[in-house]
Design a protein around this motif. Structure first.
Motif, short mmCIF file in Angstrom:
data_model
loop_
_atom_site.label_atom_id
_atom_site.label_comp_id
_atom_site.label_asym_id
_atom_site.label_seq_id
_atom_site.Cartn_x
_atom_site.Cartn_y
_atom_site.Cartn_z
N UNK A 127 0.92 -0.95 -0.31
CA UNK A 127 0.14 0.02 -0.44
C UNK A 127 0.78 1.21 -0.28
N UNK A 128 1.82 0.83 0.71
CA UNK A 128 2.66 2.12 0.61
C UNK A 128 3.81 2.65 -0.94
N UNK A 129 4.22 1.41 -1.25
CA UNK A 129 4.26 2.08 -2.80
C UNK A 129 3.11 2.09 -3.55
N UNK A 130 2.48 1.92 -3.53
CA UNK A 130 1.25 2.20 -4.44
C UNK A 130 0.94 3.23 -4.47
N UNK A 131 1.04 4.05 -2.94
CA UNK A 131 1.02 5.19 -2.75
C UNK A 131 1.71 6.30 -3.16
N UNK A 132 3.32 5.98 -3.90
CA UNK A 132 3.77 6.46 -5.15
C UNK A 132 3.33 6.48 -5.99
N UNK A 133 2.91 5.97 -6.73
CA UNK A 133 2.31 5.97 -7.80
C UNK A 133 0.98 6.98 -8.02
N UNK A 134 0.76 6.69 -6.94
CA UNK A 134 -0.82 7.77 -6.35
C UNK A 134 -0.94 8.96 -6.41
N UNK A 135 0.71 9.82 -5.88
CA UNK A 135 0.90 10.77 -5.94
C UNK A 135 1.38 11.52 -7.45
N UNK A 136 2.09 10.72 -8.67
CA UNK A 136 2.31 10.86 -9.66
C UNK A 136 0.93 11.23 -10.21
#
Length: 411
Positions: free
Chosen positions: A333-342
């Motif tokens: 979920x943390x790593x997914x949030x990086x993509x969400x930020x982009x």
């Protein structure tokens, strides 16, 4: 003298697992193998500065460790059958074939990863026996005290001995059920090399990443049709392809968006992409991909972009959405949030990250991710506090240097 120290360090990285595996095959006891290997390396520290580095350091260490093991058996084996002791000591007969692949270290991995042991114990034991990591390094990787990790490893070795867990590659019938645990451990070993946790070691340990890749290739030879084996190998290759660009000449971690993509290893990328395409074809035929295959596909997207601005974040987010369904862990979920930020901006991603605090407060990457999102939102004071927490928790020297620079750039 410095050359001798470097030779001893290099021999430890190159030969530790080989010596432990050879002694385990011969004497059938992980405790004797580990202790005798450690004594052999200690002897090298004492003797090589005076006598010089031997022409074949690995053979010297193996022979010395064998002698140490024989001495230990003679001292301790007071109640066992003396004929058995003599067979162990003299070892006149060649070893029997123990599995499908004649590789001592692969046998050692399947022993360390036996299902009779808990998963965290398998990983710790493999990192110690195969990777040659110290107990403090492993303790930091698992966020436990050194004494607790030492007890965990000792209990695992005792259980292997008491339960007579065999030192061999499983039979063809048992192999599929056993391989998932081995893959999980190999992934942990690779990750320890990719971003070493010890403050007193190289920030990137190529010896560990190379060994994890080598052993994963061996398992792929055993199970060429297993999608997760292929996926893990692809993931390792695509990650390893960026190794030369990950640490600057000054010893600082280089983030993905700052890396010189021209220095990435094109051959490793090509091989990794080929494996990913094979698994995508299998998925199109109705075979659902597993965790490692999806992670490899995410890395394939990253390594396909010639520039960070060319990254297909929509595809990466779609892959993370697929991954979350089969592995809803907080780190995913943390790593997914990086993509969400982009795609959706740092504020949306920060709301997701903040919800992970109860489970990831002791994880440095959580605070590093949060610090970056807060920086992008202009909340410098909060970003600095998050960087401070990440720096306190990070054990990797290159990563600490990177986080410190990012923090100090804040106004």
């Amino acid at each position: 003298m410095s050359e001798v120290r470097e030779a001893i360090t290099r021999a430890h990285h190159d030969e530790w697992a080989r010596v432990v595996a050879a002694l385990t095959r011969r004497f059938g006891d992980l405790g004797i193998a580990e202790d005798s290997a450690a004594e052999a390396f200690a002897t090298a520290v004492e003797r090589w500065p005076a006598d010089g580095v031997p022409p074949n350091p690995g053979a010297w260490l193996t022979t010395t460790a064998n002698h140490k093991a024989i001495d230990r058996i003679r001292r301790e084996n007071k109640r066992d059958d003396k004929h058995k002791e003599a067979r162990m000591v003299h070892d006149d007969d060649p070893p029997e074939p123990l599995g499908a692949i004649d590789d001592d270290r692969l046998r050692l991995i399947f022993t360390c990863c036996h299902p009779a042991l808990a998963m965290e114990t398998r990983a710790a034991l493999t990192l110690r026996m195969v990777g040659g990591l110290t107990v403090p390094e492993i303790a930091r990787a698992f966020l436990v005290t050194e004494s607790a990790m030492g007890r965990r490893i000792t209990r695992a070795k005792d259980k292997i001995k008491a339960a007579r867990i065999p030192y061999r590659v499983p039979s063809a019938d048992d192999l599929p059920a056993r391989v998932s645990g081995v893959l999980a451990v190999l992934f942990l070993v690779f990750n320890e090399g990719y971003l070493a946790t010890g403050p007193d070691t190289d920030p990137v340990r190529h010896d560990l990443t190379a060994e994890a890749i080598r052993l994963t290739r061996l398992i792929r030879d055993l199970l060429p049709d297993d999608g997760e084996v292929a996926g893990l190998l692809a993931l390792m290759l695509l990650t390893e392809s960026r190794r030369n660009a990950r640490v600057s000449a000054g010893g600082e971690l280089v983030a993905l968006d700052e890396q010189d993509r021209g220095s990435w290893d094109a051959a490793l990328i090509a091989e990794g992409h080929r494996l990913v395409r094979e698994r995508l074809a299998a998925a199109a035929a109705g075979i659902a991909p597993g965790r490692y295959q999806i992670l490899a596909a995410i890395n394939a997207v990253h390594t396909s972009a010639r520039d960070m601005r060319d990254t297909d974040w929509s595809q990466i987010l779609a892959l993370y959405d697929q991954l979350v369904r089969i592995d809803p862990s907080p780190i995913i979920a943390l790593n997914r949030a990086v993509a969400v930020a982009e795609l959706d901006g740092p504020e949306v991603a920060l709301a997701t990250v903040d919800r992970l605090e109860p489970t990831l407060s002791g994880y440095h990457a959580y605070h590093a991710t949060r610090a970056d999102l807060l920086r992008r939102l202009g909340r410098s004071q909060q970003s600095r506090a998050a960087y401070d927490k990440a720096i306190d928790l990070a054990g990797n020297t290159a990563e600490t240097a990177y986080l410190t620079r990012r923090r100090d750039q804040l106004r």
